[in-house]
Each structure stands twice: as structure tokens, then as C-alpha cells.
Design a protein around this motif. Structure first.
Motif, PDB file in Angstrom:
ATOM      1  N   LEU A 131      59.838 151.957  15.259  1.00 44.83           N
ATOM      2  CA  LEU A 131      60.429 153.291  15.453  1.00 44.83           C
ATOM      3  C   LEU A 131      60.860 153.457  16.912  1.00 44.83           C
ATOM      4  CD1 LEU A 131      60.981 155.968  13.942  1.00 44.83           C
ATOM      5  CD2 LEU A 131      58.732 156.761  14.696  1.00 44.83           C
ATOM      6  N   GLU A 132      59.985 153.013  17.824  1.00 48.01           N
ATOM      7  CA  GLU A 132      60.317 153.151  19.242  1.00 48.01           C
ATOM      8  C   GLU A 132      61.546 152.298  19.585  1.00 48.01           C
ATOM      9  OE1 GLU A 132      56.870 153.533  21.698  1.00 48.01           O
ATOM     10  OE2 GLU A 132      57.918 152.604  23.383  1.00 48.01           O
ATOM     11  N   LEU A 133      61.584 151.091  19.061  1.00 43.26           N
ATOM     12  CA  LEU A 133      62.736 150.218  19.367  1.00 43.26           C
ATOM     13  C   LEU A 133      64.013 150.771  18.715  1.00 43.26           C
ATOM     14  CD1 LEU A 133      61.113 146.678  18.912  1.00 43.26           C
ATOM     15  CD2 LEU A 133      61.766 147.764  21.070  1.00 43.26           C
ATOM     16  N   ALA A 134      63.864 151.283  17.494  1.00 41.25           N
ATOM     17  CA  ALA A 134      65.051 151.799  16.784  1.00 41.25           C
ATOM     18  C   ALA A 134      65.639 153.003  17.508  1.00 41.25           C
ATOM     19  CB  ALA A 134      64.674 152.175  15.350  1.00 41.25           C
ATOM     20  N   ASN A 135      64.797 153.724  18.258  1.00 45.10           N
ATOM     21  CA  ASN A 135      65.287 154.884  19.011  1.00 45.10           C
ATOM     22  C   ASN A 135      65.514 154.556  20.486  1.00 45.10           C
ATOM     23  OD1 ASN A 135      65.367 156.959  16.970  1.00 45.10           O
ATOM     24  ND2 ASN A 135      63.158 156.621  16.827  1.00 45.10           N
ATOM     25  N   GLY A 136      65.494 153.260  20.810  1.00 46.24           N
ATOM     26  CA  GLY A 136      65.664 152.855  22.209  1.00 46.24           C
ATOM     27  C   GLY A 136      67.113 152.540  22.545  1.00 46.24           C
ATOM     28  N   THR A 137      67.308 151.566  23.407  1.00 45.68           N
ATOM     29  CA  THR A 137      68.668 151.177  23.812  1.00 45.68           C
ATOM     30  C   THR A 137      69.363 150.480  22.632  1.00 45.68           C
ATOM     31  OG1 THR A 137      67.925 148.985  24.502  1.00 45.68           O
ATOM     32  CG2 THR A 137      67.858 150.734  26.181  1.00 45.68           C
ATOM     33  N   PRO A 138      70.703 150.334  22.691  1.00 42.24           N
ATOM     34  CA  PRO A 138      71.381 149.614  21.593  1.00 42.24           C
ATOM     35  C   PRO A 138      70.822 148.202  21.401  1.00 42.24           C
ATOM     36  CG  PRO A 138      72.982 150.712  23.007  1.00 42.24           C
ATOM     37  CD  PRO A 138      71.645 150.903  23.665  1.00 42.24           C
ATOM     38  N   GLU A 139      70.421 147.558  22.513  1.00 42.92           N
ATOM     39  CA  GLU A 139      69.877 146.187  22.408  1.00 42.92           C
ATOM     40  C   GLU A 139      68.536 146.208  21.669  1.00 42.92           C
ATOM     41  OE1 GLU A 139      71.009 147.511  25.217  1.00 42.92           O
ATOM     42  OE2 GLU A 139      72.729 146.244  25.701  1.00 42.92           O
ATOM     43  N   GLN A 140      67.717 147.208  21.991  1.00 42.38           N
ATOM     44  CA  GLN A 140      66.403 147.293  21.331  1.00 42.38           C
ATOM     45  C   GLN A 140      66.577 147.587  19.838  1.00 42.38           C
ATOM     46  OE1 GLN A 140      64.717 150.282  23.929  1.00 42.38           O
ATOM     47  NE2 GLN A 140      63.345 148.784  24.884  1.00 42.38           N
ATOM     48  N   ARG A 141      67.511 148.459  19.565  1.00 45.15           N
ATOM     49  CA  ARG A 141      67.788 148.795  18.161  1.00 45.15           C
ATOM     50  C   ARG A 141      68.262 147.552  17.385  1.00 45.15           C
ATOM     51  NH1 ARG A 141      68.641 153.154  15.289  1.00 45.15           N
ATOM     52  NH2 ARG A 141      70.090 152.904  13.576  1.00 45.15           N
ATOM     53  N   ALA A 142      69.131 146.803  18.024  1.00 43.94           N
ATOM     54  CA  ALA A 142      69.644 145.574  17.368  1.00 43.94           C
ATOM     55  C   ALA A 142      68.501 144.579  17.159  1.00 43.94           C
ATOM     56  CB  ALA A 142      70.744 144.951  18.232  1.00 43.94           C
ATOM     57  N   MET A 143      67.586 144.531  18.116  1.00 40.67           N
ATOM     58  CA  MET A 143      66.451 143.605  18.006  1.00 40.67           C
ATOM     59  C   MET A 143      65.561 144.021  16.822  1.00 40.67           C
ATOM     60  SD  MET A 143      64.056 142.466  21.193  1.00 40.67           S
ATOM     61  CE  MET A 143      62.982 143.846  21.343  1.00 40.67           C
ATOM     62  N   ALA A 144      65.375 145.336  16.668  1.00 40.37           N
ATOM     63  CA  ALA A 144      64.546 145.828  15.550  1.00 40.37           C
ATOM     64  C   ALA A 144      65.215 145.484  14.213  1.00 40.37           C
ATOM     65  CB  ALA A 144      64.342 147.337  15.671  1.00 40.37           C
ATOM     66  N   GLN A 145      66.534 145.715  14.144  1.00 38.23           N
ATOM     67  CA  GLN A 145      67.239 145.431  12.878  1.00 38.23           C
ATOM     68  C   GLN A 145      67.188 143.936  12.558  1.00 38.23           C
ATOM     69  OE1 GLN A 145      68.918 147.765  10.594  1.00 38.23           O
ATOM     70  NE2 GLN A 145      68.560 145.879   9.439  1.00 38.23           N
ATOM     71  N   ASP A 146      67.360 143.121  13.597  1.00 39.78           N
ATOM     72  CA  ASP A 146      67.334 141.665  13.387  1.00 39.78           C
ATOM     73  C   ASP A 146      65.963 141.216  12.863  1.00 39.78           C
ATOM     74  OD1 ASP A 146      68.177 138.862  13.800  1.00 39.78           O
ATOM     75  OD2 ASP A 146      66.671 138.907  15.392  1.00 39.78           O
ATOM     76  N   ALA A 147      64.904 141.805  13.404  1.00 40.99           N
ATOM     77  CA  ALA A 147      63.554 141.423  12.951  1.00 40.99           C
ATOM     78  C   ALA A 147      63.361 141.827  11.485  1.00 40.99           C
ATOM     79  CB  ALA A 147      62.496 142.079  13.838  1.00 40.99           C
TER      80      ALA A 147
END
Ligand code: BYC
Length: 325
Positions: free
Chosen positions: A180-196
Motif C-alpha cells: 500500500l505504501e509503495l502503491a501510494n509512493g513515487t511512480p517508480e515505487q508504484r511500478a515496483m509494487a505492480q511488478d512484484a
């Protein structure tokens, strides 16, 4: 053996089987000293020991990330989770031992590559977001599979599962919160969450085991009330849970075929690569060799602890014998 002894043994087995069947029919528990069919004992030992091995091997992918967790709080939480998994392994080895196989034997089988452990732990953990995806999807699948096991007919297994499930719920929440924190973070963090999520989704669906028509153990296991639901039933239930939770994360499930089928009352999902599953079970997954090598090293490195504990136990026993004399 004399004819009377054989007769007595046969009578004993017939009486035992009747009590066993009655207990199962009444949804009551089988306990270690009760009579049980040899196949029930064997299948339970198989399932519980595999489950214990999964908890122990399952510590590796996450433990690798403790030093790289992004804050002190995250390190402390992850360390506690990995320690919980060790505890789960220990409860489960103890439960399996009550069926007659010593823990040393189970460990030997694992180290010799003769025993199975969950397919899921043979995938690599590439980023911090994977730790979130493992907590959310892997522990989520574990809860979905294991809550019904709290009602398993074998007492020591069912009781161990109650505590394990309570702890798994925390594990799932911590994974969800990381994502949740990554999904609401920077675009890079969000992309990292989706990739995982993209990489862990299908392997987590495979944790439930092969499709029902290819599951040789399910029928007997359900008759014996060890398993309460089939592999596909639980997989479908898990997909339904994920469909709702991914909305809160604001991410997407990597499966365009997910839908609720009104007729069967089940969640459907897209095709899974069962060849990949078979390869992983055959020891040819991306990380099988690494996980086994690390487990063997840990076993060898721990030899002095086992030796010291045995020497201490022998000394204590000798003291008691001297006192008693
Ligand atoms: N991976 O007839 P089937 C955790 C094997 S730990 C590997 O359907 P069954 C966690 C199966 O053993 C999660 N092997 O079997 C820990 C059988 O082989 P054998 C572990 C699998 O027993 C740390 C063959 O395929 N959870 O959550 O009726 C950190 C045919 O299958 C797998 C448990 O162990 C697999 N995914 O049903 C974080 C739960 N699936 O033995 C998290 C307890 C199947 O005939 N176990 N196989 O050579 C169960 O509920 C059942 O044993 C299963 C399989 C649903 C897994």
C-alpha cells in the motif's frame, strides 16, 4: 505369532477401525495414541512434514532482505516474521513426530532432496516490493489454505494450525501495508509494487496444489477430514479475496480472465502454467538448488549446537540416575 495372537490383533484392528470411522463421522479428533489406519498416518506425516519443511525453507527468501529492509521498523517487523516462520516449522515437526517419525529423519529426508516443500519458495525475491507481495499473496494463500486445516481431524495438526493462522494474519497485513505504501509512493515505487504482484500472482495460485483432477491425495484426505476443501475450491476462494483487496491497493491483478461464475458460484482465473509447476516440483525451479544448498549449509553449521544439546541432555540424565540411585 500364534493363531490366537493373530486373531487378537485382527480383532484389535477391527475395533480400532470402527472407533476411528465413528470419530471421523462425528467430526471428532483423532489423537496420537488412538488407533488409525496406516495410510492415514502415512499421508498425514507426508503433509505435515512437507508443511514444516516449507516453513523452514520459506525463511530463506525473506531473511535475505532483513539487512536491506528500508527502515529500522521494517527490519524489526521482518525479523519477527522470519522468526515466526521458524516457530511454525517447530510446531509442525512436533505434530508430525507424534505420528512416529523422528524429526532427525524428516530433516535427513529434506537434506537428501527426498522430501517436498512448497513450490513458492523456489522463486527469486528481486526487490523490496517482493517482500510486500510475499506477505500479501503468499501468506494470504497460506491463510486461505490453512484456516480449514484448523479443523483437520488429527488433533496435534489442527491445534498447531490455530496458532499458525493467527500469526499468518499479521504477516499478511504487513505485506499488504508494504505494498500500500509503495502503491501510494513515487511512480517508480508504484511500478515496483505492480511488478512484484505480477510475478508472485501465478506462483501463489499454484501453492494450492494441482487442479483437482490431477490431485491424487485429495479424495482420501477429504474423506479423512484432513482437507476440508479441494485445491481448486480454495484457489477460487483466494482469487475472490484478492479481487477485492487489489482495489484498495489501487493496483491490477495480472489476470484478465478473473471473473465470478454465477452458475458454479466460484471465482474463475486465467490458465496457469502447470508445466512450470511440475518443473519446480522436480527440483528445476529458478531457486531450488540455491535453497537446498543453503539448507544443507545451515544444517552443517548447526551441528555443534545439536552436539552441545545432546551432551547437556546426557549429563542431566546421568545426574538424575545418580540421584535416583
Ligand atoms: N508445492 O495430491 P495433491 C507458508 C505436491 S508455508 C510443492 O493435491 P495434497 C509460508 C503434493 O505434496 C506453505 N508440492 O496433494 C512459510 C503431492 O506430492 P506427494 C505450505 C506440492 O497434499 C514461510 C503432489 O503435489 N503450506 O505458507 O492433497 C513464509 C500432488 O498434490 C504443492 C502447506 O504445506 C506445492 N504448492 O495437497 C511464508 C499447507 N502442491 O506428497 C509463508 C498444508 C501439491 O504425493 N498442505 N504438491 O509426493 C496442504 O494443504 C496440501 O498438502 C496441499 C497439497 C494443498 C499443498
Amino acid at each position: 505369532m500364534t493363531a490366537t495372537a493373530i486373531e487378537t490383533r485382527a480383532d484389535h484392528d477391527a475395533a480400532g477401525e470402527k472407533v476411528f470411522n465413528d470419530l471421523i463421522a462425528q467430526d471428532m479428533r483423532i489423537e496420537p495414541r488412538d488407533w488409525m489406519p496406516a495410510d492415514y498416518r502415512k499421508s498425514l506425516t507426508r503433509q505435515i512434514s512437507q508443511h514444516a519443511h516449507s516453513e523452514i525453507i520459506g525463511m530463506q527468501p525473506e531473511a535475505n532482505w532483513i539487512t536491506r529492509a528500508p527502515s529500522l521498523k521494517r527490519k524489526a517487523v521482518l525479523m519477527a516474521k522470519v522468526q515466526d516462520e521458524a516457530g511454525h516449522g517447530l510446531y509442525l515437526y512436533s505434530a508430525a513426530e507424534t505420528l512416529g517419525t523422528p524429526r532427525d529423519q524428516m530433516t535427513e529426508d529434506l537434506i537428501a532432496g527426498k522430501a517436498r516443500y512448497s513450490s513458492i519458495f523456489n522463486y527469486p525475491v528481486l526487490t523490496w516490493a517482493d517482500i510486500g507481495a510475499i506477505g500479501w499473496l503468499v501468506d494470504g494463500a497460506a491463510i486461505c489454505n490453512q484456516v480449514p486445516l484448523c479443523r483437520a481431524s488429527y488433533g496435534p495438526y489442527g491445534r498447531a494450525m490455530v496458532r499458525i493462522c493467527k500469526e499468518e494474519s499479521f504477516h499478511q497485513r504487513q505485506g499488504f501495508e508494504i505494498l500500500l505504501e509503495l502503491a501510494n509512493g513515487t511512480p517508480e515505487q508504484r511500478a515496483m509494487a505492480q511488478d512484484a504482484v505480477n510475478r508472485w500472482y501465478a506462483p501463489s495460485l499454484m501453492m494450492f496444489g494441482p487442479p483437482d483432477e490431477d490431485s491424487p491425495n485429495s479424495q482420501k484426505s477429504m474423506e479423512w477430514k484432513i482437507k476440508r476443501f479441494s485445491n481448486d475450491e480454495l484457489r477460487s476462494r483466494f482469487v475472490g479475496m484478492m479481487v477485492e483487496q487489489i482495489k484498495v491497493l489501487g493496483l491490477d491483478l495480472p489476470d484478465k480472465d478473473v471473473r465470478f461464475d454465477e452458475e458454479s458460484g466460484r471465482w474463475e482465473h486465467g490458465p496457469l502454467d502447470w508445466n512450470e509447476f511440475k518443473e519446480v516440483l522436480a527440483g528445476r525451479g529458478p531457486c531450488n538448488a540455491q535453497r537446498m544448498e543453503r539448507r544443507r549449509e545451515a544444517h552443517e553449521d548447526g551441528a555443534w549446537v545439536r552436539d552441545a544439546a545432546s551432551a547437556y541432555a546426557a549429563r542431566q540424565a546421568a545426574k538424575h540416575t545418580t540421584k535416583a540411585a
